[in-house]
Design an enzyme around this catalytic site. Structure first.
Site, PDB file in Angstrom:
ATOM      1  N   GLU A  73      18.813  43.941  52.310  1.00  0.00           N
ATOM      2  CA  GLU A  73      18.253  42.616  52.635  1.00  0.00           C
ATOM      3  C   GLU A  73      16.820  42.700  53.150  1.00  0.00           C
ATOM      4  OE1 GLU A  73      20.864  39.659  53.924  1.00  0.00           O
ATOM      5  OE2 GLU A  73      22.605  40.677  53.095  1.00  0.00           O
ATOM      6  N   GLY A  99      29.839  66.388  69.126  1.00  0.00           N
ATOM      7  CA  GLY A  99      29.629  67.783  68.719  1.00  0.00           C
ATOM      8  C   GLY A  99      30.188  68.005  67.318  1.00  0.00           C
TER       9      GLY A  99
HETATM   10  C1  LIG Z   1      24.807  48.980  49.795  1.00  0.00           C
HETATM   11  C2  LIG Z   1      23.780  48.033  49.253  1.00  0.00           C
HETATM   12  C3  LIG Z   1      24.130  46.715  48.992  1.00  0.00           C
HETATM   13  C4  LIG Z   1      23.201  45.833  48.434  1.00  0.00           C
HETATM   14  N1  LIG Z   1      23.585  44.568  48.109  1.00  0.00           N
HETATM   15  C5  LIG Z   1      22.723  43.769  47.441  1.00  0.00           C
HETATM   16  C6  LIG Z   1      23.140  42.476  46.963  1.00  0.00           C
HETATM   17  O1  LIG Z   1      24.285  42.036  47.185  1.00  0.00           O
HETATM   18  N2  LIG Z   1      22.252  41.731  46.248  1.00  0.00           N
HETATM   19  C7  LIG Z   1      20.994  42.160  45.979  1.00  0.00           C
HETATM   20  O2  LIG Z   1      20.251  41.440  45.309  1.00  0.00           O
HETATM   21  N3  LIG Z   1      20.563  43.370  46.429  1.00  0.00           N
HETATM   22  C8  LIG Z   1      21.398  44.178  47.140  1.00  0.00           C
HETATM   23  N4  LIG Z   1      20.977  45.410  47.588  1.00  0.00           N
HETATM   24  C9  LIG Z   1      19.619  45.860  47.268  1.00  0.00           C
HETATM   25  C10 LIG Z   1      18.697  45.929  48.471  1.00  0.00           C
HETATM   26  O3  LIG Z   1      18.385  44.654  48.912  1.00  0.00           O
HETATM   27  C11 LIG Z   1      17.488  46.778  48.035  1.00  0.00           C
HETATM   28  O4  LIG Z   1      17.938  48.111  47.903  1.00  0.00           O
HETATM   29  C12 LIG Z   1      16.322  46.662  48.980  1.00  0.00           C
HETATM   30  O5  LIG Z   1      15.779  45.371  48.985  1.00  0.00           O
HETATM   31  C13 LIG Z   1      15.220  47.686  48.666  1.00  0.00           C
HETATM   32  O6  LIG Z   1      14.864  47.667  47.328  1.00  0.00           O
HETATM   33  P1  LIG Z   1      14.812  49.069  46.527  1.00  0.00           P
HETATM   34  O7  LIG Z   1      16.092  49.772  46.780  1.00  0.00           O
HETATM   35  O8  LIG Z   1      14.458  48.784  45.108  1.00  0.00           O
HETATM   36  O9  LIG Z   1      13.668  49.899  47.204  1.00  0.00           O
HETATM   37  P2  LIG Z   1      12.097  49.852  46.849  1.00  0.00           P
HETATM   38  O10 LIG Z   1      11.610  48.445  46.870  1.00  0.00           O
HETATM   39  O11 LIG Z   1      11.863  50.645  45.616  1.00  0.00           O
HETATM   40  O12 LIG Z   1      11.470  50.609  48.087  1.00  0.00           O
HETATM   41  C14 LIG Z   1      11.375  52.030  48.152  1.00  0.00           C
HETATM   42  C15 LIG Z   1      10.622  52.365  49.436  1.00  0.00           C
HETATM   43  O13 LIG Z   1       9.284  51.833  49.389  1.00  0.00           O
HETATM   44  C16 LIG Z   1       9.044  50.993  50.497  1.00  0.00           C
HETATM   45  N5  LIG Z   1       8.173  49.895  50.113  1.00  0.00           N
HETATM   46  C17 LIG Z   1       8.275  49.082  49.019  1.00  0.00           C
HETATM   47  N6  LIG Z   1       7.283  48.193  49.012  1.00  0.00           N
HETATM   48  C18 LIG Z   1       6.534  48.406  50.122  1.00  0.00           C
HETATM   49  C19 LIG Z   1       5.355  47.806  50.666  1.00  0.00           C
HETATM   50  N7  LIG Z   1       4.756  46.762  50.088  1.00  0.00           N
HETATM   51  N8  LIG Z   1       4.860  48.313  51.820  1.00  0.00           N
HETATM   52  C20 LIG Z   1       5.469  49.365  52.439  1.00  0.00           C
HETATM   53  N9  LIG Z   1       6.569  49.971  51.959  1.00  0.00           N
HETATM   54  C21 LIG Z   1       7.106  49.499  50.817  1.00  0.00           C
HETATM   55  C22 LIG Z   1      10.431  50.483  50.880  1.00  0.00           C
HETATM   56  O14 LIG Z   1      10.451  50.015  52.216  1.00  0.00           O
HETATM   57  C23 LIG Z   1      11.271  51.740  50.685  1.00  0.00           C
HETATM   58  O15 LIG Z   1      11.124  52.588  51.782  1.00  0.00           O
HETATM   59  C24 LIG Z   1      21.875  46.285  48.176  1.00  0.00           C
HETATM   60  C25 LIG Z   1      21.525  47.611  48.478  1.00  0.00           C
HETATM   61  C26 LIG Z   1      22.448  48.479  48.991  1.00  0.00           C
HETATM   62  C27 LIG Z   1      22.031  49.899  49.267  1.00  0.00           C
END
Ligand SMILES: Cc1cc2nc3c(=O)[nH]c(=O)nc-3n(C[C@H](O)[C@H](O)[C@H](O)COP(=O)(O)OP(=O)(O)OC[C@H]3O[C@@H](n4cnc5c(N)ncnc54)[C@H](O)[C@@H]3O)c2cc1C
Length: 382
Positions: free
Chosen positions: A366, A342
């Protein structure tokens, strides 16, 4: 399939859980509030050999099974998801590219300190303009005498900016192949390299104890002996490490959900309304029963993926399924747990709020859950 832990797996779990109860539980809430990565705790895990979990003894690790890793990660996450996230990122994506694809010299020089708990590993793939679409990364490595020169920027890189961080294994575009497609290489960049710098720690909804930053590469010279594997094989290497990383995020999700369930159950058994414990109301009982059932389903998928890796079987599809299911379970279960608390659960000081905030990122990191759908669909033959 039987996921009963072996004797060494059970001993590992007991060792790590006892440490977490003694050293992590008392400081977790404060570190989260202060948005501080408590490296003293990570060093403590290192002293027990737990920063080299998936690394063979030859390189300073303890060579645990993937099932053993998953069971310990689940236990740590149930105590604190945020510190567990730093540990798992180091153990999988931070260390595995060096283990799986590095030369013996590179393993001796960079993997051994990671496995022996003297340094934290980081994995640099994501960029401001390239997340899911990995092939669009713009960080570029250009050939120079005796090595390569890196220019570009990475975003959201975990474990690269703490007082224990060694640097980062980073993916960069090197050239175009004969088919016109970009080729990528993996490069080890040490902290202190000229032209390499880190932005401030990023502030997220959750995982406040995880150090995540932007990284900048401005004419950073990297000698040839810091190229991991064949130049051109970088993308395959990073995808290989990410497959294990997905099992890891699934286990982190199961633990996060399990921790939230425990807190909600404990609260429901002591909170009284209408002259009765709220755990005596069927509506609350059904919520708890659903939460426990979903967690068990996610746990089985996670252990199944881990067991397949241990048995040397393909596990790409199973890892993606486990990550997809378990991360959804974590966000749903932590939300229901707040509901059971709550208004008390809405307050940031409440322990359950930490689990709720820490859960969302599990659907993003990831490989987002949309990308897990794509991986699974491709594995099905679509
Ligand atoms: C706390 C945290 C720790 C992290 N640590 C690391 C790390 O150590 N090393 C590292 O390299 N990265 C790291 N990341 C990055 C993480 O892996 C990315 O944020 C993730 O892969 C998504 O990429 P983006 O944020 O650019 O989203 P985007 O790729 O821009 O996606 C935006 C939206 O569009 C959707 N989307 C994109 N393409 C498609 C498609 N073809 N079909 C359908 N939907 C789609 C996605 O699912 C999402 O909903 C970390 C992120 C966070 C938040």
């Amino acid at each position: 399939m039987d996921f009963t832990l072996t004797e060494p797996e059970r001993e590992l779990l007991d060792l790590g859980r006892a440490f977490a109860e003694r050293e992590i539980a008392p400081i977790a809430a404060q570190a989260w509030r202060e948005e501080r990565c408590p490296t003293e705790v990570l060093r403590g895990l290192g002293d027990l050999g737990l920063l080299g979990l998936l690394v063979p003894e030859k390189w300073g690790g303890i060579d645990a099974s993937t099932v053993g890793f998953v069971s310990l990660l689940e236990a740590l996450a149930a105590i604190d998801p945020s510190i567990a996230s730093a540990w798992q990122a180091h153990t999988t994506i931070g260390s595995l590219p060096l283990l799986l694809f590095g030369s013996d010299e590179q393993r001796e020089r960079w993997l051994r300190p990671l496995a022996e708990g003297r340094a934290l590993g980081a994995f640099g793939l994501t960029e401001p303009g390239a997340g899911s679409d990995v092939q669009s990364i713009r960080t570029r490595a250009t050939r120079a005498a005796g090595g390569w020169v890196l220019n570009g920027q990475k975003a959201f890189i975990s474990n690269a900016g703490t007082d224990m961080s060694f640097g980062v294994t980073v993916l960069a575009r090197i050239d175009e192949g004969a088919d016109g497609k970009p080729r990528f290489g993996s490069f080890i960049v040490e902290r202190g390299a000229q032209g390499y710098s880190e932005g401030p720690k990023l502030r997220g909804i959750g995982w406040h104890s995880l150090d995540t930053r932007e990284l900048f590469f401005d004419d950073v010279w990297v000698p040839d002996d810091q190229v991991v594997g064949e130049p051109g094989a970088g993308l395959r290497q990073f995808f290989g490490a990410l497959e294990v990383g997905r099992i890891s995020i699934a286990a982190l999700s199961v633990g996060t959900a399990e921790g939230a369930l425990r807190l909600a159950l404990e609260y429901a058994k002591q909170r009284e309304q209408f002259g009765a414990k709220i755990s005596s109301f069927q509506a609350i009982q059904f919520k708890l029963a659903d939460m426990a059932t979903e967690i068990e389903a996610a746990r089985w998928l996670t252990y199944y993926a881990a067991a397949r890796r241990d048995a040397g079987q393909p596990f790409k599809k199973e890892a993606a399924m486990a990550k997809l299911k378990a991360s959804r379970v974590a966000t749903a279960v932590t939300s229901e747990a707040v509901q059971i608390f709550g208004g008390a659960g809405y307050l940031l000081e409440s322990p359950i709020a930490r689990f709720y905030c820490d859960a969302k990122v599990l659907e993003i990191g990831e490989g987002t859950n949309e990308i897990q759908h794509l991986v699974i669909a491709r594995e099905l033959g679509c």
